[in-house]
Design a protein around this motif. Structure first.
Motif, PDB file in Angstrom:
ATOM      1  N   LEU A 165       0.726  -1.242  -0.056  1.00 35.81           N
ATOM      2  CA  LEU A 165       0.021  -0.075   0.152  1.00 35.81           C
ATOM      3  C   LEU A 165       0.976   1.103   0.030  1.00 35.81           C
ATOM      4  CD1 LEU A 165      -2.860  -1.010   2.635  1.00 35.81           C
ATOM      5  CD2 LEU A 165      -3.076  -0.674  -0.087  1.00 35.81           C
ATOM      6  N   ALA A 166       1.981   1.326   0.808  1.00 39.32           N
ATOM      7  CA  ALA A 166       2.746   2.594   0.855  1.00 39.32           C
ATOM      8  C   ALA A 166       3.543   2.637  -0.540  1.00 39.32           C
ATOM      9  CB  ALA A 166       3.742   2.340   1.882  1.00 39.32           C
ATOM     10  N   VAL A 167       3.972   1.712  -1.072  1.00 41.09           N
ATOM     11  CA  VAL A 167       4.687   1.844  -2.268  1.00 41.09           C
ATOM     12  C   VAL A 167       3.598   2.337  -3.349  1.00 41.09           C
ATOM     13  CG1 VAL A 167       5.931   0.855  -4.197  1.00 41.09           C
ATOM     14  CG2 VAL A 167       6.419   0.242  -1.761  1.00 41.09           C
ATOM     15  N   LEU A 168       2.390   1.704  -3.640  1.00 43.05           N
ATOM     16  CA  LEU A 168       1.496   2.188  -4.667  1.00 43.05           C
ATOM     17  C   LEU A 168       0.842   3.329  -4.224  1.00 43.05           C
ATOM     18  CD1 LEU A 168       0.374  -1.440  -6.002  1.00 43.05           C
ATOM     19  CD2 LEU A 168       1.716   0.349  -7.020  1.00 43.05           C
ATOM     20  N   ALA A 169       1.045   3.846  -2.984  1.00 45.02           N
ATOM     21  CA  ALA A 169       0.173   5.250  -2.604  1.00 45.02           C
ATOM     22  C   ALA A 169       0.940   6.126  -3.395  1.00 45.02           C
ATOM     23  CB  ALA A 169       0.286   5.397  -1.210  1.00 45.02           C
ATOM     24  N   LEU A 170       2.283   6.043  -3.999  1.00 47.21           N
ATOM     25  CA  LEU A 170       3.037   6.931  -4.715  1.00 47.21           C
ATOM     26  C   LEU A 170       2.358   7.411  -5.979  1.00 47.21           C
ATOM     27  CD1 LEU A 170       6.602   5.850  -4.272  1.00 47.21           C
ATOM     28  CD2 LEU A 170       5.428   7.656  -3.107  1.00 47.21           C
ATOM     29  N   VAL A 171       1.470   6.265  -6.581  1.00 45.12           N
ATOM     30  CA  VAL A 171       0.607   6.505  -7.810  1.00 45.12           C
ATOM     31  C   VAL A 171      -0.337   7.893  -7.597  1.00 45.12           C
ATOM     32  CG1 VAL A 171      -0.871   5.730  -9.437  1.00 45.12           C
ATOM     33  CG2 VAL A 171       1.119   4.275  -8.603  1.00 45.12           C
ATOM     34  N   PRO A 172      -1.235   7.716  -6.686  1.00 43.96           N
ATOM     35  CA  PRO A 172      -2.385   8.883  -6.573  1.00 43.96           C
ATOM     36  C   PRO A 172      -1.360  10.034  -6.011  1.00 43.96           C
ATOM     37  CG  PRO A 172      -2.697   7.212  -4.749  1.00 43.96           C
ATOM     38  CD  PRO A 172      -1.727   6.468  -5.844  1.00 43.96           C
ATOM     39  N   ALA A 173      -0.169   9.800  -5.308  1.00 41.90           N
ATOM     40  CA  ALA A 173       0.678  11.056  -4.929  1.00 41.90           C
ATOM     41  C   ALA A 173       1.165  11.896  -6.342  1.00 41.90           C
ATOM     42  CB  ALA A 173       1.626  10.773  -3.877  1.00 41.90           C
ATOM     43  N   ALA A 174       1.685  11.195  -7.189  1.00 41.53           N
ATOM     44  CA  ALA A 174       1.981  11.522  -8.418  1.00 41.53           C
ATOM     45  C   ALA A 174       0.859  12.345  -9.306  1.00 41.53           C
ATOM     46  CB  ALA A 174       2.783  10.573  -9.359  1.00 41.53           C
ATOM     47  N   ALA A 175      -0.429  11.478  -9.128  1.00 39.72           N
ATOM     48  CA  ALA A 175      -1.524  12.314  -9.956  1.00 39.72           C
ATOM     49  C   ALA A 175      -1.804  13.431  -9.277  1.00 39.72           C
ATOM     50  CB  ALA A 175      -2.722  11.311  -9.617  1.00 39.72           C
ATOM     51  N   ILE A 176      -1.928  13.759  -7.839  1.00 41.60           N
ATOM     52  CA  ILE A 176      -1.729  14.976  -7.190  1.00 41.60           C
ATOM     53  C   ILE A 176      -0.814  15.929  -7.976  1.00 41.60           C
ATOM     54  CG2 ILE A 176      -1.823  16.377  -5.127  1.00 41.60           C
ATOM     55  CD1 ILE A 176      -2.710  13.589  -3.617  1.00 41.60           C
ATOM     56  N   CYS A 295       1.996  17.812   3.396  1.00 39.86           N
ATOM     57  CA  CYS A 295       3.030  16.898   2.516  1.00 39.86           C
ATOM     58  C   CYS A 295       3.976  16.037   3.616  1.00 39.86           C
ATOM     59  CB  CYS A 295       3.865  17.865   1.823  1.00 39.86           C
ATOM     60  SG  CYS A 295       3.046  18.820   0.402  1.00 39.86           S
ATOM     61  N   VAL A 296       4.173  16.584   4.695  1.00 39.81           N
ATOM     62  CA  VAL A 296       4.920  15.848   5.704  1.00 39.81           C
ATOM     63  C   VAL A 296       4.106  14.875   6.227  1.00 39.81           C
ATOM     64  CG1 VAL A 296       6.180  16.129   7.659  1.00 39.81           C
ATOM     65  CG2 VAL A 296       6.494  17.934   6.121  1.00 39.81           C
ATOM     66  N   LEU A 297       2.990  15.112   6.571  1.00 42.50           N
ATOM     67  CA  LEU A 297       2.190  13.992   7.086  1.00 42.50           C
ATOM     68  C   LEU A 297       1.900  12.793   6.208  1.00 42.50           C
ATOM     69  CD1 LEU A 297       0.126  13.267   9.461  1.00 42.50           C
ATOM     70  CD2 LEU A 297      -1.833  14.615   8.222  1.00 42.50           C
ATOM     71  N   THR A 298       1.540  13.162   4.703  1.00 44.69           N
ATOM     72  CA  THR A 298       1.385  12.208   3.991  1.00 44.69           C
ATOM     73  C   THR A 298       2.696  11.194   3.839  1.00 44.69           C
ATOM     74  OG1 THR A 298      -0.001  13.326   2.425  1.00 44.69           O
ATOM     75  CG2 THR A 298       1.225  11.460   1.437  1.00 44.69           C
ATOM     76  N   ALA A 299       3.908  11.984   4.041  1.00 45.50           N
ATOM     77  CA  ALA A 299       5.173  10.981   3.966  1.00 45.50           C
ATOM     78  C   ALA A 299       5.382  10.349   5.331  1.00 45.50           C
ATOM     79  CB  ALA A 299       6.369  11.853   3.944  1.00 45.50           C
ATOM     80  N   VAL A 300       5.032  10.702   6.597  1.00 48.09           N
ATOM     81  CA  VAL A 300       4.710  10.071   7.557  1.00 48.09           C
ATOM     82  C   VAL A 300       3.759   8.940   7.541  1.00 48.09           C
ATOM     83  CG1 VAL A 300       4.226  10.456  10.344  1.00 48.09           C
ATOM     84  CG2 VAL A 300       5.587  12.103   9.195  1.00 48.09           C
ATOM     85  N   VAL A 301       2.579   9.019   7.086  1.00 48.04           N
ATOM     86  CA  VAL A 301       1.839   8.048   6.892  1.00 48.04           C
ATOM     87  C   VAL A 301       2.115   6.980   6.004  1.00 48.04           C
ATOM     88  CG1 VAL A 301      -0.527   7.446   5.920  1.00 48.04           C
ATOM     89  CG2 VAL A 301      -0.404   9.383   7.376  1.00 48.04           C
ATOM     90  N   LEU A 302       3.021   7.162   4.999  1.00 55.49           N
ATOM     91  CA  LEU A 302       3.389   6.235   4.270  1.00 55.49           C
ATOM     92  C   LEU A 302       4.288   5.318   4.937  1.00 55.49           C
ATOM     93  CD1 LEU A 302       3.809   8.075   0.740  1.00 55.49           C
ATOM     94  CD2 LEU A 302       2.065   6.644   1.064  1.00 55.49           C
ATOM     95  N   VAL A 303       5.487   6.044   5.546  1.00 52.67           N
ATOM     96  CA  VAL A 303       6.355   5.308   6.322  1.00 52.67           C
ATOM     97  C   VAL A 303       5.560   4.352   7.570  1.00 52.67           C
ATOM     98  CG1 VAL A 303       8.186   5.528   7.803  1.00 52.67           C
ATOM     99  CG2 VAL A 303       8.119   7.004   5.888  1.00 52.67           C
ATOM    100  N   ALA A 304       4.493   5.183   8.238  1.00 53.56           N
ATOM    101  CA  ALA A 304       3.991   4.344   9.139  1.00 53.56           C
ATOM    102  C   ALA A 304       3.025   3.119   8.713  1.00 53.56           C
ATOM    103  CB  ALA A 304       3.007   5.144   9.841  1.00 53.56           C
ATOM    104  N   VAL A 305       2.430   3.261   7.608  1.00 55.21           N
ATOM    105  CA  VAL A 305       1.643   2.045   6.974  1.00 55.21           C
ATOM    106  C   VAL A 305       2.474   1.047   6.534  1.00 55.21           C
ATOM    107  CG1 VAL A 305      -0.115   1.345   5.296  1.00 55.21           C
ATOM    108  CG2 VAL A 305      -0.431   3.510   6.629  1.00 55.21           C
TER     109      VAL A 305
END
Length: 740
Positions: A165-176, A295-305
């Motif tokens: 989930l954390a790796v593929l969450a980069l796809v919607p982040a790139a869409a943003i 932006c920082v929170l998203t990075a923290v969420v990706l690492v945490a998940v």
């Protein structure tokens, strides 16, 4: 008595502005050899080359054309961005369709339109997350059959769920990041033309289009939408972690700040004083801090998940995602209902008017939302179909989309089907009245037509009858808006876990096969619409004639500044209107008189320009409009910006040196003040009564002696080659020269 001296041939400049057809400067001036005298390759002013014959127009005027058609869609990248950002553009236009008025009613409608735009951005993120996280990371990677032969996915298939989930969450982040880039990059084209507001322009709101710097508003809205987009992605990941089992505290610890960010964004877009200038500097600092925090929170969420050791519970879909999507559809439906109520309340403060007037904001808002829901559902549905490689008779792979998307596609199918059926019924029921009116018009226009001209007369009558169908589009648009809203409301049934076919067959006894056919048909209709928009955008960029039909949507939609959705295409009026005003000021400052001639949407640009002229400049200006939609369309759909008071001020600013040419065969343009015909009394008194000049179309129904075919039916086409256009130019030029 000696003849009076001939008037000079360079004292009056006829400045022509084309419509949405994308005509070239050579076509506008009907001259083959031109030179650019001002502007650049995106938009500029052209004149016939000196030394060539026939460089002057009727009345000895100096011909000049302003070409702006490349401002809305000058490159292929920009054209394609207009296609994919279509729902955002329509939502932004809905903001400008609010009823006339001020005070709390106006602020409420503005706030609701901006909140609806924010929900569209969140839906965009949800749709991309549905493909990357729900279909691929959760469903496909849990199935060995889905991963078979897909090396681009299988490398991640054996990893823990959280890491996937954390790796593929980069796809919607790139869409943003993509829409962030598209929303910021095109604005650079118009930076040099931004002008601060002055106290000399009209008090009417149409004068504000292109007159003041919209960049601060767009920046604030863009920062808020980007913040909300990242917070939406965080909410999807954290809701999946909360519903995925285990005793993880990640969802609780990080869910609170993510929810607070979303709530703050909703408050900011509804807070009018924080969006529009002059906004306090502390608001800009707050928005910057909020965006950086998101932006920082998203990075923290990706690492945490990705690193959370708590186990995940297996299930048919990403935990919480289906509920989130259905909740989004329900929130959009509820917000549209509140917008309808707010607009109706706002209309009561302005005297109401006709029953179907000033309803453009909720109507186009519903169309934009329905289109966004359809695009999102089709994206997820097609991605699921691509991943599903089930052989006939084999056990299916559980990679289907959430039920809310199936209901959304079925609702879109029903809305399109219902609107098409209603349009057909209205067309049939009104055909007799429209044909009767067309017969009366042709009877007055061609009383002595010979019997051999009967086929041509019928063609003219059909053209007039089709043109009069424009007035029927308002109730049809309202009906489609309600159908689209109903379709979105049915999407919430997916929360109950009920399939569309099963439920409808049980309640209405309609075969489930028909429902499945409707879903499949709706999906293909949406896919065909997207494909048509892409092809149309490319051909509109490459082919001028194709742009005449496809480019209308872009040119009309991008006329309005981005005051609701920052990811909408940039507003070309921010350049065109100030550029026209500067050119007119320059010409009048050089001692010239200026005749402004505008066709179709060009007349709207000129109307906004006239309202921005400096005091005294209008004394040397005259106006000729033809095929103008100002009263017929704009006053109905944009009543806060085009209304009788605005038209009166435009006439007054040019000393009522204004003529408007219109045809009964024109489906878009029409009269301004009085629909009288030659020889009939005017409907209004004073100088406004003589502004409108009806042109008989076609000029005749019999073949002229010097031709082999009858004169063409022009409809909405330009009139520069019409002798009656030349007569109108000569009349206005004469009035300009006789004015003090």
């Amino acid at each position: 008595m000696p003849d009076p001296p001939a008037p000079p041939t360079d004292d009056v400049v006829e400045l022509r502005v084309h419509g949405v057809s994308g005509a070239s400067a050579e076509q506008v001036l009907d001259r083959p050899n031109l030179t650019q005298v001002a502007g650049d390759r995106n938009g500029g002013f052209f004149r016939p080359r000196p030394g060539y014959p026939d460089t002057h127009g009727p009345g000895g005027v100096v011909l000049e054309a302003y070409r702006w058609s490349d401002l809305p869609s000058g490159t292929a990248v920009r054209t394609l961005s207009l296609v994919f950002l279509l729902p955002f553009m329509l939502c932004n236009v809905a903001f400008w369709m609010r009823p006339a008025g001020t005070g709390a009613r106006e602020l409420l409608v503005k706030a609701l339109c901006r909140l609806l735009a924010l929900l569209l951005t969140a839906l965009y993120v949800l749709s991309v997350a549905g493909v990357a996280l729900d279909l691929v990371a959760w469903k496909c990677m849990a199935s060995s059959r889905c991963l078979a032969g897909r090396s681009w996915l299988s490398w991640l298939g054996g990893q823990p769920v959280g890491l996937r989930l954390a790796v593929l969450a980069l796809v919607p982040a790139a869409a943003i990041g993509l829409v962030w880039w598209l929303g910021a990059r095109p604005a650079q084209t118009f930076e040099a033309f931004r002008t601060p507001p002055t106290s000399t322009v009209s008090a009417h709101q149409l004068a504000a289009v292109g007159q003041w710097d919209a960049a601060p508003v767009v920046w604030r809205l863009r920062a808020i939408h980007v913040t909300a987009a990242f917070a939406t992605l965080d909410a999807v990941l954290l809701s999946a972690r909360a519903g995925g089992g285990g005793a993880s505290s990640v969802a609780v610890v990080l869910g609170v700040p993510a929810g607070a960010v979303l709530a703050t964004c909703a408050v900011l877009v509804c807070w009018h004083a924080a969006i529009t200038p002059p906004a306090p500097g502390r608001v800009d600092r707050l928005i910057r801090i909020l965006r950086a925090f998101a932006c920082v929170l998203t990075a923290v969420v990706l690492v945490a998940v990705g690193t959370d050791p708590a186990p995940w519970r297996s299930g048919a879909g990403l935990p919480g995602y289906a509920v989130t999507v259905a909740g989004m559809f329900a929130a959009q439906t509820l917000l549209l209902l509140v917008l309808w109520a707010a607009v109706l309340w706002a209309r009561t403060g302005t005297g109401g008017g006709r029953p179907l007037r000033a309803l453009g904001a909720p109507v186009l808002g519903a169309v934009a939302t329905g289109l966004a829901v359809a695009f999102s559902a089709e994206l997820v549905y097609r991605a699921a179909d691509l991943l599903d490689r089930t052989d006939p008779g084999a056990e299916p792979i559980a990679v289907g989309p959430p039920l809310a998307y199936k209901w959304a596609i079925f609702g879109f199918f029903l809305a399109v089907l219902g609107a098409s059926a209603l349009a057909a019924v209205v067309g049939v029921l009104t055909r007799r009245a429209r044909c009767r009116a067309a017969t009366a018009i042709t009877g007055r226009d061609f009383p002595d037509a010979p019997p051999g001209a009967a086929p041509r007369l019928r063609q003219v009558q059909r053209a007039i009858a089709r043109a009069r169908f424009t007035e029927r589009l308002v109730p049809l648009a309202i009906s489609y808006a309600w159908l689209a809203g109903f379709g979105m409301a049915t999407s919430t049934v997916g929360l109950l876990g009920l399939e569309p076919g099963t439920l409808i067959e049980g309640w209405l006894e309609i075969p489930a096969a028909f429902v499945h056919f409707g879903i499949a048909t709706g999906s293909w209709v949406i896919a065909a619409l997207v494909l048509a928009l892409v092809i149309g955008g490319l051909f509109a960029y490459r082919t001028a004639e194709f742009r005449r039909y496809v480019g209308v949507l872009w040119d009309l939609g991008t006329f309005w500044p981005r005051m609701a959705h920052p990811f909408a295409p940039p507003c070309y009026a921010e350049r065109a209107v100030p550029e026209l005003a500067r050119r007119i000021a320059y010409l009048t400052g050089q001692g010239h008189r200026v005749l402004l001639t505008g066709h179709s949407h060009g007349s709207v640009l000129l109307a906004a320009t006239v309202l921005q002229l400096e005091p005294g400049a209008g004394d040397r200006v005259a106006l000729l409009t033809y095929g103008s939609p100002l009263r017929r369309l704009y006053s109905r759909w944009f009543p806060a910006y085009v209304n009788p008071e605005v038209l009166d001020e435009i006439g007054g600013r040019v000393g009522w040196r204004w003529l408007n040419l219109w045809r009964d065969t024109d489906p878009l343009g029409g009269w301004m003040f009085s629909p009288h015909r030659p020889g009939e009394p005017t409907v209004v008194a004073g100088p406004a009564g003589v502004v409108d000049r009806r042109l008989r179309d076609p000029a005749d129904v019999v073949v002229p002696p010097d031709d082999s075919v009858p004169p063409p039916i022009l409809g909405h086409w330009p009139a520069e080659s019409d002798p009656r256009f030349a007569d109108a130019v000569r009349e206005l030029v004469d009035r300009l020269r006789r004015s003090p």
